[in-house]
Design a protein around this motif. Structure first.
Motif, mmCIF file in Angstrom:
data_model
loop_
_atom_site.group_PDB
_atom_site.id
_atom_site.type_symbol
_atom_site.label_atom_id
_atom_site.label_comp_id
_atom_site.label_asym_id
_atom_site.label_seq_id
_atom_site.Cartn_x
_atom_site.Cartn_y
_atom_site.Cartn_z
ATOM 1 N N LEU A 31 9.721 3.223 21.198
ATOM 2 C CA LEU A 31 9.186 2.543 22.371
ATOM 3 C C LEU A 31 8.691 3.459 23.486
ATOM 4 C CD1 LEU A 31 8.602 -0.341 23.098
ATOM 5 C CD2 LEU A 31 10.813 -0.481 24.184
ATOM 6 N N ILE A 35 5.108 3.040 25.848
ATOM 7 C CA ILE A 35 5.106 2.813 27.294
ATOM 8 C C ILE A 35 4.405 3.957 28.017
ATOM 9 C CG2 ILE A 35 6.591 2.586 29.327
ATOM 10 C CD1 ILE A 35 8.585 1.103 27.543
ATOM 11 N N THR A 62 11.719 -9.967 36.675
ATOM 12 C CA THR A 62 12.242 -9.777 35.326
ATOM 13 C C THR A 62 13.732 -10.081 35.273
ATOM 14 O OG1 THR A 62 10.585 -8.075 34.944
ATOM 15 C CG2 THR A 62 12.453 -8.122 33.445
ATOM 16 N N THR A 97 15.510 -9.651 26.266
ATOM 17 C CA THR A 97 14.491 -9.411 25.248
ATOM 18 C C THR A 97 13.294 -10.343 25.428
ATOM 19 O OG1 THR A 97 16.226 -8.759 23.710
ATOM 20 C CG2 THR A 97 14.088 -9.279 22.775
ATOM 21 N N ALA A 100 10.650 -9.674 28.435
ATOM 22 C CA ALA A 100 9.692 -8.568 28.370
ATOM 23 C C ALA A 100 8.327 -9.132 27.978
ATOM 24 C CB ALA A 100 10.143 -7.524 27.357
ATOM 25 N N ASP A 102 4.183 -9.248 27.705
ATOM 26 C CA ASP A 102 3.106 -8.305 27.442
ATOM 27 C C ASP A 102 1.774 -9.029 27.671
ATOM 28 O OD1 ASP A 102 1.964 -5.920 26.780
ATOM 29 O OD2 ASP A 102 2.077 -6.243 24.627
ATOM 30 N N SER A 127 3.732 -5.143 34.047
ATOM 31 C CA SER A 127 4.080 -5.219 32.625
ATOM 32 C C SER A 127 4.709 -3.914 32.138
ATOM 33 C CB SER A 127 2.865 -5.579 31.780
ATOM 34 O OG SER A 127 1.976 -4.488 31.675
ATOM 35 N N ASN A 130 8.197 -3.919 33.700
ATOM 36 C CA ASN A 130 8.901 -5.042 33.095
ATOM 37 C C ASN A 130 9.548 -4.608 31.784
ATOM 38 O OD1 ASN A 130 9.013 -7.216 31.096
ATOM 39 N ND2 ASN A 130 8.136 -8.505 32.665
ATOM 40 N N ASP A 131 8.808 -3.895 30.949
ATOM 41 C CA ASP A 131 9.347 -3.427 29.675
ATOM 42 C C ASP A 131 10.533 -2.497 29.893
ATOM 43 O OD1 ASP A 131 7.401 -4.877 28.387
ATOM 44 O OD2 ASP A 131 6.109 -3.162 27.997
ATOM 45 N N CYS A 134 13.591 -4.475 31.069
ATOM 46 C CA CYS A 134 14.190 -5.236 29.967
ATOM 47 C C CYS A 134 14.966 -4.327 29.018
ATOM 48 C CB CYS A 134 13.112 -6.008 29.218
ATOM 49 S SG CYS A 134 12.491 -7.394 30.179
ATOM 50 N N ILE A 135 14.472 -3.122 28.789
ATOM 51 C CA ILE A 135 15.196 -2.173 27.944
ATOM 52 C C ILE A 135 16.536 -1.830 28.579
ATOM 53 C CG2 ILE A 135 15.206 0.212 27.078
ATOM 54 C CD1 ILE A 135 12.149 -0.116 26.727
#
Length: 155
Positions: A31, A35, A62, A97, A100, A102, A127, A130-131, A134-135
């Protein structure tokens, strides 16, 4: 899909056990380049000019989304309509999960219609962050779930 089907119907469990999904490999190896590539394509001046708006949408948005989805999932499983029993921490991990998002479609539409660069940057920056959020939330739930299992074995 064909390779997955071959692995699924192959005799024995050696191949199936060898190709199990490991979330730590995914989050720590696969990942980050995705990113970072997205962040490299972002216009940095617009990003830092709008950092307040981006952070406002990314962090609280988020977090609230993950909590709401997790609580709804937890309540749904406790209603007993399905034969699913999920802990609250697992429900929060699923919420993280699913939170997240996209916005690839929105950004491509924005690109084709040449919308305001500020709006494009805010959506794209949100975005990206956000990823990452969330991770972190998923990993936190995973670590907490591990600690909870240790506490229950001690008790």
């Amino acid at each position: 899909m064909i390779v997955g089907l071959i692995i699924r119907v192959s005799p024995g469990h050696y191949i199936q056990d060898a190709v199990k999904f490991n979330s730590s490999y995914f989050f720590n190896i696969l990942l980050p380049p995705i990113i970072l590539n997205s962040g490299y394509e972002l216009h940095q001046a617009n990003f830092f000019r709008n950092i307040g708006s981006i952070l406002t949408f990314a962090i609280p948005g988020t977090f609230i989304s993950a909590i709401v989805v997790g609580v709804i999932l937890f309540i749904y499983t406790k209603l007993g309509l399905e034969s699913i029993n999920i802990s609250f921490v697992d429900a929060l991990a699923v919420g993280a999960t699913l939170s997240a998002t996209d916005p690839v479609t929105i950004l491509s539409i924005f690109n084709s219609y040449k919308v305001d660069p500020k709006l494009y940057t805010i959506i794209f920056g949100e975005s990206l962050l956000n990823d990452a959020i969330c991770i972190v939330m998923f990993e936190t739930c995973e670590k907490f779930h591990g600690k909870k299992a240790q506490f229950s074995m001690v008790s």
